[in-house]
Scaffold this active site. Structure first.
Site, mmCIF file in Angstrom:
data_model
loop_
_atom_site.group_PDB
_atom_site.id
_atom_site.type_symbol
_atom_site.label_atom_id
_atom_site.label_comp_id
_atom_site.label_asym_id
_atom_site.label_seq_id
_atom_site.Cartn_x
_atom_site.Cartn_y
_atom_site.Cartn_z
ATOM 1 N N ARG A 67 82.756 23.873 91.822
ATOM 2 C CA ARG A 67 81.329 24.215 91.785
ATOM 3 C C ARG A 67 80.531 22.999 91.358
ATOM 4 O O ARG A 67 80.832 22.395 90.330
ATOM 5 C CB ARG A 67 81.066 25.365 90.812
ATOM 6 C CG ARG A 67 81.549 26.667 91.364
ATOM 7 C CD ARG A 67 81.157 27.850 90.499
ATOM 8 N NE ARG A 67 81.922 28.995 90.942
ATOM 9 C CZ ARG A 67 82.090 30.100 90.241
ATOM 10 N NH1 ARG A 67 81.526 30.214 89.057
ATOM 11 N NH2 ARG A 67 82.806 31.093 90.720
ATOM 12 N N SER B 279 79.019 31.796 92.871
ATOM 13 C CA SER B 279 78.961 33.043 92.125
ATOM 14 C C SER B 279 77.554 33.391 91.631
ATOM 15 O O SER B 279 76.641 33.524 92.407
ATOM 16 C CB SER B 279 79.961 32.975 90.977
ATOM 17 O OG SER B 279 80.006 34.185 90.312
ATOM 18 N N HIS B 280 77.420 33.478 90.321
ATOM 19 C CA HIS B 280 76.171 33.906 89.702
ATOM 20 C C HIS B 280 75.225 32.737 89.450
ATOM 21 O O HIS B 280 74.147 32.941 88.906
ATOM 22 C CB HIS B 280 76.505 34.584 88.378
ATOM 23 C CG HIS B 280 77.382 33.698 87.536
ATOM 24 N ND1 HIS B 280 78.681 33.444 87.876
ATOM 25 C CD2 HIS B 280 77.129 32.978 86.434
ATOM 26 C CE1 HIS B 280 79.205 32.600 86.989
ATOM 27 N NE2 HIS B 280 78.282 32.303 86.113
ATOM 28 N N ASP C 56 76.410 40.290 91.494
ATOM 29 C CA ASP C 56 75.984 38.890 91.467
ATOM 30 C C ASP C 56 75.966 38.251 92.855
ATOM 31 O O ASP C 56 76.110 38.941 93.866
ATOM 32 C CB ASP C 56 76.896 38.096 90.528
ATOM 33 C CG ASP C 56 78.294 37.941 91.097
ATOM 34 O OD1 ASP C 56 78.724 38.838 91.846
ATOM 35 O OD2 ASP C 56 78.955 36.928 90.813
ATOM 36 N N ASP D 135 77.991 36.526 94.772
ATOM 37 C CA ASP D 135 79.076 36.749 95.742
ATOM 38 C C ASP D 135 79.694 38.141 95.627
ATOM 39 O O ASP D 135 80.722 38.420 96.253
ATOM 40 C CB ASP D 135 80.154 35.674 95.604
ATOM 41 C CG ASP D 135 80.805 35.658 94.236
ATOM 42 O OD1 ASP D 135 80.138 36.047 93.255
ATOM 43 O OD2 ASP D 135 81.981 35.271 94.137
ATOM 44 N N ASP E 50 81.174 39.880 93.169
ATOM 45 C CA ASP E 50 82.369 40.268 92.411
ATOM 46 C C ASP E 50 82.060 40.730 90.989
ATOM 47 O O ASP E 50 82.887 41.372 90.358
ATOM 48 C CB ASP E 50 83.449 39.171 92.435
ATOM 49 C CG ASP E 50 82.953 37.836 91.912
ATOM 50 O OD1 ASP E 50 81.781 37.752 91.488
ATOM 51 O OD2 ASP E 50 83.747 36.870 91.934
ATOM 52 N N ARG E 51 80.860 40.392 90.502
ATOM 53 C CA ARG E 51 80.521 40.843 89.137
ATOM 54 C C ARG E 51 79.714 42.135 89.186
ATOM 55 O O ARG E 51 79.112 42.449 90.210
ATOM 56 C CB ARG E 51 79.685 39.789 88.435
ATOM 57 C CG ARG E 51 80.421 38.501 88.210
ATOM 58 C CD ARG E 51 79.574 37.537 87.421
ATOM 59 N NE ARG E 51 80.384 36.381 87.074
ATOM 60 C CZ ARG E 51 80.230 35.650 85.994
ATOM 61 N NH1 ARG E 51 79.264 35.934 85.141
ATOM 62 N NH2 ARG E 51 81.010 34.628 85.734
ATOM 63 N N LYS F 18 87.832 40.344 91.435
ATOM 64 C CA LYS F 18 87.032 41.384 90.811
ATOM 65 C C LYS F 18 86.036 41.889 91.846
ATOM 66 O O LYS F 18 85.778 41.207 92.838
ATOM 67 C CB LYS F 18 86.360 40.871 89.556
ATOM 68 C CG LYS F 18 85.516 39.616 89.722
ATOM 69 C CD LYS F 18 85.153 39.120 88.338
ATOM 70 C CE LYS F 18 84.139 37.988 88.391
ATOM 71 N NZ LYS F 18 84.762 36.670 88.532
HETATM 72 C C1 G16 Z 1 84.644 33.183 87.244
HETATM 73 C C2 G16 Z 1 86.057 33.657 87.156
HETATM 74 C C3 G16 Z 1 86.184 34.668 86.055
HETATM 75 C C4 G16 Z 1 85.655 34.117 84.749
HETATM 76 C C5 G16 Z 1 84.240 33.639 84.950
HETATM 77 C C6 G16 Z 1 83.634 32.968 83.739
HETATM 78 O O1 G16 Z 1 83.827 34.232 87.649
HETATM 79 O O2 G16 Z 1 86.473 34.238 88.361
HETATM 80 O O3 G16 Z 1 87.521 35.014 85.959
HETATM 81 O O4 G16 Z 1 85.695 35.080 83.763
HETATM 82 O O5 G16 Z 1 84.202 32.713 86.002
HETATM 83 O O6 G16 Z 1 84.257 31.788 83.504
HETATM 84 P P1 G16 Z 1 83.716 30.750 82.460
HETATM 85 O O7 G16 Z 1 83.622 31.489 81.152
HETATM 86 O O8 G16 Z 1 84.771 29.677 82.463
HETATM 87 O O9 G16 Z 1 82.359 30.277 82.910
HETATM 88 P P2 G16 Z 1 82.753 34.043 88.782
HETATM 89 O O10 G16 Z 1 82.082 35.375 88.909
HETATM 90 O O11 G16 Z 1 81.856 32.937 88.280
HETATM 91 O O12 G16 Z 1 83.536 33.633 89.983
#
Ligand code: G16
Length: 543
Positions: free
Chosen positions: A22, A113-114, A277, A279, A281-282, A376
């Site tokens: 990212r 993601s978010h 969010d 994508d 998944d959240r 997720k």
């Molecule tokens: C990703 C991971 C999750 C993780 C989250 C937060 O989520 O897939 O398993 O809990 O990041 O990670 P961090 O605390 O390292 O920022 P997502 O929704 O961003 O793909």
């Protein structure tokens, strides 16, 4: 077929984090940036020739350009077929599902993601393997190693076909198949949940507000919630994906979903409020007058999962990431099933799900899911909540209160300090590590430290070991403070502090989280010197 081999040089910093690579869009737009990373993925995979890959993203700015490049490179690298979501869209859980049902070799998911989108926002590329889940560390490390040694990439000198029209086209010798992004996922949801029951409840007056945050779940929510389940059109808001998420921040938490929160706390609140969010998944779940923390949501979903047809036979186990509260562990204990504590990152659940050790998984970071895919899944969580509310015929608030009465309440909060100077954040963690041995026996906030460590994990299935996954300060009364640096940020460092206290007494379960945890929050600062080291007086985000 005109395959061009282009000379290139390694670009530093192409190291996949918690969930793929990212970076700022502007970083991805630099010459050869996407090409180097994608070629490194292809080089790290064995036997790619002739295989099927899945490609799709959350529709954010740069999604289409990246897909065009990936298609031309896949063709040049001998991939047999690529399945692309129409318009370049596939939510992360839907992509995971397509990889599984179409027995693909793997997939590339384009999302940050978010994180915000748009020309000045973030972008990301993640590789998922044949089980539909994020690549395990052995692969992400091989990809990273390859990015440091790359000397050339291969690309086809031919424009990629139109990805807006469903159907098949050729690109060199490769077939590009544009698929409906929603259909397979919708079919899967219909197998897992009691759609008739939910439909009846909605027809009978159960109300919902779902906020797609201008992101990828809009089209899914329209088909599943509105067209199939009969939720009113106006109940699904911000349902058209936009490249910059309508200028918003597609992170379904109490800061960025403030409007939804306020609606849910008001007089005219619907029965269930939810958001997903960028994508998809959240998830965020709020009942009328009742926010449900992600950690509680996992525990409550697990305790009630038998009410949904997909889980009627019972669950094998529950897995949670280490910083997620221990609420789910108590449910696992009562059900007599396994409880697993993994490092942060959905990728760590893959082996447990594949081995049939865990059925439900969850994380404090608004992620919940099950063995139906290997990611997720935001809408899945909303549908399971709807199924449970419809089956129990009780408001969310009562379901939560009853859960706490039975299992106790884990007061829980996460404080995020964003875009902290990297050296200050690293210094804080290093100092904490150095002080681990001296913490046990000391008393903070009236509680004595029993144990302090840096969380390390050995996967019970494949024995792979992962160290330095977060500092845990565990108190004798069961309270806990955890410190870790985020692996998903794109600027500076984000310090996350997770604070938890268990309250078994129903008479004391109605308190305000921040007030109940105030002394532990102060202790968290005292132990790590957050204010002194980062110069921050308060966290940027409190969830
Ligand atoms: C990703 C991971 C999750 C993780 C989250 C937060 O989520 O897939 O398993 O809990 O990041 O990670 P961090 O605390 O390292 O920022 P997502 O929704 O961003 O793909």
């Amino acid at each position: 077929m005109d395959v061009r081999t282009v000379e290139t040089q390694p670009i530093p910093g192409q190291k996949p984090g918690t969930s793929g690579l990212r970076k700022k869009v502007t970083v991805f737009q630099a010459p050869n940036y996407v090409e180097n990373f994608v070629q490194s993925i292809f080089d790290a995979l064995e036997n790619l020739a002739g295989q099927t890959l899945v490609v799709g993203g959350d529709g954010r700015y740069f999604n289409r350009e990246a897909i065009g490049t990936i298609l031309r490179m896949a063709a040049a690298n001998g991939v047999g077929r690529v399945l692309v979501g129409q318009g370049g869209l596939l939510s992360t859980p839907a992509a995971s599902n397509v990889i599984r049902v179409r027995r693909a070799f793997g997939g590339l998911i384009l999302s940050a993601s978010h994180n915000p989108g748009g020309p000045h926002g973030d972008f990301g590329i993640k590789y998922n393997v044949a089980n539909g889940g994020p690549a395990p560390e052995a692969i992400t490390e091989a990809v990273h190693a390859r990015t440091l040694a790359i000397t050339r990439y291969r690309i086809l000198d031919e424009p990629a076909p139109d990805i807006d029209r469903i159907g098949e086209a050729r690109l060199g010798a490769m077939i590009v198949e544009v698929i409906d992004p929603v259909a397979d996922y919708h079919a899967l949801m219909r197998k897992l949940f009691d759609f008739d029951l939910i439909r009846q409840a909605i027809a009978g007056g159960l109300t919902l507000r779902f906020d797609a945050m201008h992101a990828v779940t809009g089209p899914y929510a329209r088909v599943i919630l509105v067209d199939d389940l009969g939720v009113s059109e106006g109940s699904v808001v911000n349902a058209v994906p936009s490249p910059d998420f309508g200028g918003g921040h597609p992170d379904p938490n109490l800061v960025h979903s403030r409007e939804l929160y306020e609606l849910m706390m008001g007089e005219d609140a619907p029965d269930l409020g939810a958001a997903s969010d960028g994508d998809g998944d959240r998830n965020l779940i709020i009942g009328r007058g009742q926010f449900v923390t992600p950690s509680d949501s996992l525990a409550i979903l697990a305790a009630n999962s038998h009410l949904a047809p997909g889980y009627r036979q019972g669950i094998a186990g529950i897995a949670r990431s280490m910083p997620t509260s221990a609420a789910a562990d108590r449910v696992a204990e009562k059900l007599g099933v396994g409880a697993y504590e993994t490092p942060t990152g959905w990728k760590f659940f893959g082996t447990l799900l594949d081995a049939g050790l865990a059925t439900l998984c969850g994380e404090e970071s608004a992620g919940t899911g099950s063995n139906h895919v290997r990611e997720k899944d935001g809408l899945w969580a909303v549908l399971l909540w709807l199924n449970i509310v419809a089956a129990r015929g009780e408001p969310v608030r009562e379901i939560v209160a009853a859960h706490w009465r039975e299992y106790g309440r884990n007061y829980y909060t996460r404080h995020d300090y964003e875009e902290v100077e990297s050296s200050a954040a690293e210094g804080l963690m290093a100092a904490l590590r150095a002080s681990l041995h001296s913490l046990p026996g000391l008393t903070f906030a009236g509680s004595m430290v029993e144990k302090a460590d840096d969380f390390a994990y050995t996967d019970p299935v494949d024995s792979s070991a992962t160290a330095r996954q977060g500092i845990r300060v565990l108190f004798a009364d069961g309270s806990r403070i955890v410190y870790r640096l985020s692996g998903t940020g794109t600027a500076g460092a984000t310090l996350r502090v997770y604070i938890e206290r268990y309250e078994p007494d129903p008479a004391k379960q109605g308190g305000d989280t921040q007030q109940v945890l105030a002394s532990l929050i102060a202790a968290a600062d005292e132990i790590a010197g957050i204010g002194a080291r980062t110069g921050r007086e308060r966290p940027d985000v409190v969830t």
